[in-house]
Design a protein around this motif. Structure first.
Motif, PDB file in Angstrom:
ATOM      1  N   LEU A  28       0.812  -1.224   0.000  1.00 26.85           N
ATOM      2  CA  LEU A  28       0.000   0.000   0.000  1.00 26.85           C
ATOM      3  C   LEU A  28       0.844   1.272   0.000  1.00 26.85           C
ATOM      4  N   THR A  29       2.120   1.135   0.286  1.00 27.80           N
ATOM      5  CA  THR A  29       3.026   2.282   0.288  1.00 27.80           C
ATOM      6  C   THR A  29       4.453   1.771   0.328  1.00 27.80           C
ATOM      7  N   GLU A  52       2.040   8.479  -8.558  1.00 24.62           N
ATOM      8  CA  GLU A  52       2.336   7.147  -9.093  1.00 24.62           C
ATOM      9  C   GLU A  52       1.758   6.029  -8.226  1.00 24.62           C
ATOM     10  N   VAL A  53       1.389   6.342  -6.988  1.00 25.97           N
ATOM     11  CA  VAL A  53       0.837   5.344  -6.076  1.00 25.97           C
ATOM     12  C   VAL A  53      -0.636   5.121  -6.398  1.00 25.97           C
ATOM     13  N   LEU A  54      -1.067   3.871  -6.374  1.00 25.50           N
ATOM     14  CA  LEU A  54      -2.468   3.566  -6.616  1.00 25.50           C
ATOM     15  C   LEU A  54      -3.359   4.302  -5.623  1.00 25.50           C
ATOM     16  N   THR A  55      -4.464   4.839  -6.092  1.00 25.27           N
ATOM     17  CA  THR A  55      -5.448   5.443  -5.197  1.00 25.27           C
ATOM     18  C   THR A  55      -6.207   4.332  -4.469  1.00 25.27           C
ATOM     19  N   ASP A  56      -6.965   4.719  -3.446  1.00 24.19           N
ATOM     20  CA  ASP A  56      -7.767   3.730  -2.724  1.00 24.19           C
ATOM     21  C   ASP A  56      -8.723   3.019  -3.687  1.00 24.19           C
ATOM     22  N   ASP A  57      -9.369   3.773  -4.565  1.00 23.12           N
ATOM     23  CA  ASP A  57     -10.312   3.174  -5.504  1.00 23.12           C
ATOM     24  C   ASP A  57      -9.614   2.195  -6.445  1.00 23.12           C
ATOM     25  N   ARG A  85      -0.654   4.259   5.535  1.00 21.32           N
ATOM     26  CA  ARG A  85      -1.633   4.536   4.481  1.00 21.32           C
ATOM     27  C   ARG A  85      -2.892   5.125   5.115  1.00 21.32           C
ATOM     28  N   PRO A  86      -3.247   6.380   4.809  1.00 26.09           N
ATOM     29  CA  PRO A  86      -4.398   7.005   5.475  1.00 26.09           C
ATOM     30  C   PRO A  86      -5.706   6.246   5.294  1.00 26.09           C
ATOM     31  N   GLY A  87      -5.924   5.641   4.122  1.00 23.50           N
ATOM     32  CA  GLY A  87      -7.193   4.966   3.849  1.00 23.50           C
ATOM     33  C   GLY A  87      -7.195   3.496   4.174  1.00 23.50           C
TER      34      GLY A  87
END
Length: 339
Positions: A28-29, A52-57, A85-87
Motif C-alpha cells: 500500500l506504500t 504514481e501510487v495507486l489510489t484507494d479506488d 496509508r491514510p485509507g
C-alpha cells in the motif's frame, strides 16, 4: 502466450509448472517509519511520487478483480509500512465486503497499531504479522535507526486484545548483530501467546549488501533453539505455507522457520504480488513487472486487466534462482516490492 489447455480453469492465476496463485500480497506504500539495516539505508530512500501510487479506488478495484475473477482467497496488505496509508481501514473494509470473502492479514512493524487495532478489526482485518528482530531497546534503535521498541510491543498487545489472532511475529537474525536472540525471542512469544516465525535474510536490501556468509541459516536457527527447547516436526500438513513448523516442548505451541534461501519452497508457491504503484509481480525476486496501473488509467476493462495478470503469472519461473550463478537481485528493494 498462455493457452487454456495448459493453464487450467480460465479464471485461475496458474503458471506453466502447475502452481495456482491464491495469495495476493498488496503493498500500500513504499514509505516506512523505520530504517531497518537489512531493508534500507539510514538516510532512507526516494519515495514514490504520490501520483504514481495507486489510489484507494484503484487498489479496491484490483483487489476485487483478483478475488472475484482470478480465484484469490487470501489478501495480505504490506508496505513499506501499511499503517502509514491514510485509507487503510477503508481498503480493508472493501476487501472484507467481497464475496467470496478473502482472509485478510497485515504485515506491519506495529508502530501505531495500539491506536488502530480496534478500527482495523472492525473493518474486517483477520490477523497481523509483526516484524520484531530484537527485544533489546538499544539494539532495536541500532537496527531500525529509531527508538520505537516500546511502540511495537504495545502494538502486539493491542492486536491480541482486539482479536487479530493469531498474532504472528516475523524475526530476521543477522550474524554478529542479533543472532544470540533466537531463544529469548521464542520465550517472549510463548509467554504472550504469539506465533514466532524466523526468516532467513534475503537479498532484497536497497544497498545490495547481502551475503550468504552473513546470513543465519535455518539450520543454525534450529540448532540454537534446540539448545533450550525440545522441537519435534509439526505433523500438520504444510501445504503452501512458507514456514516449516515445529512443536515446542511437545506442543501445542509452535515455532516456524522460513528458509527462503537454503530451504526454498518455490515448488509450492501460491503467491502473486501487487506493488504500491500498481505493478504485478509473479515472484518476490522477479526482475520484470506488468503495469496494471497504466491499464487502469488508460481505461482498460476488467477483462483486459485480468488477462494481463494471468499472462504475468503464466510466465512465472520455477524458482527464485538465488543459488544460480546468473542470479540478479531485483532492482527494487523489499520496501518497494512489498513483503
Amino acid at each position: 502466450m498462455r493457452t487454456e489447455s495448459k493453464a487450467g480453469p480460465e479464471q485461475a492465476l496458474v503458471d506453466q509448472f502447475g502452481r495456482t496463485a491464491v495469495d495476493l500480497r498488496v503493498s500500500l506504500t513504499d514509505r516506512c517509519n523505520l530504517r531497518c539495516t537489512y531493508c534500507m539505508p539510514a538516510e532512507g530512500l526516494p519515495w514514490l511520487p504520490r501520483q504514481e501510487v495507486l489510489t484507494d479506488d484503484e487498489v479496491n478495484r484490483l483487489v476485487g478483480l483478483a478475488v472475484t475473477r482470478l480465484g484469490v482467497t487470501q489478501i495480505r496488505f504490506t508496505g513499506g509500512e501499511p499503517l502509514l496509508r491514510p485509507g487503510l481501514a477503508g481498503i480493508v473494509a472493501a476487501a472484507a465486503s467481497l464475496r467470496p470473502r478473502p482472509r485478510i492479514s497485515l504485515t506491519t512493524n506495529a508502530i501505531g497499531l495500539a491506536r488502530l487495532a480496534p478500527d482495523l478489526k472492525a473493518a474486517g482485518l483477520d490477523r497481523v504479522n509483526v516484524s520484531l528482530d530484537t527485544l533489546d531497546p538499544v539494539r532495536f534503535k541500532a537496527l531500525a535507526h529509531r527508538d520505537r521498541l516500546g511502540d511495537t510491543v504495545k502494538g502486539l498487545e493491542a492486536a491480541a486484545a482486539a482479536g487479530l489472532s493469531p498474532v504472528k511475529i516475523n524475526s530476521v537474525l543477522m550474524r554478529g548483530v542479533n543472532d544470540d536472540e533466537a531463544v529469548p525471542l521464542l520465550r517472549f512469544a510463548l509467554e504472550h501467546g504469539y506465533q514466532l516465525r524466523f526468516i532467513e535474510q534475503m537479498p532484497l536490501d536497497a544497498q545490495h549488501g547481502w551475503s550468504r556468509e552473513n546470513m543465519v541459516t535455518a539450520e543454525e536457527i534450529l540448532a540454537r533453539l534446540r539448545g533450550a527447547f525440545a522441537l519435534s516436526q509439526d505433523p500438520a500438513p504444510r501445504g503452501a505455507a512458507p514456514a516449516e513448523t515445529w512443536l515446542v516442548d511437545g506442543g501445542p505451541a509452535k515455532v516456524g522457520v522460513i528458509g527462503a534461501v537454503t530451504r526454498p519452497f518455490c515448488g509450492d508457491c501460491d503467491r502473486t504480488r501487487l506493488t504500491a504503484d500498481g505493478q504485478v509481480r509473479a515472484c518476490l525476486f522477479s526482475t520484470t513487472e506488468t503495469d496494471l496501473r497504466g491499464l487502469l488509467r488508460d481505461g482498460a476493462n476488467d477483462d483486459a486487466i485480468a488477462e494481463a495478470w494471468r499472462e504475468t503469472m503464466w510466465a512465472k519461473r520455477p524458482g527464485h534462482g538465488i543459488d544460480d550463478k546468473t542470479f540478479l537481485q531485483p532492482p527494487r528493494p523489499m520496501s518497494a516490492i512489498g513483503g
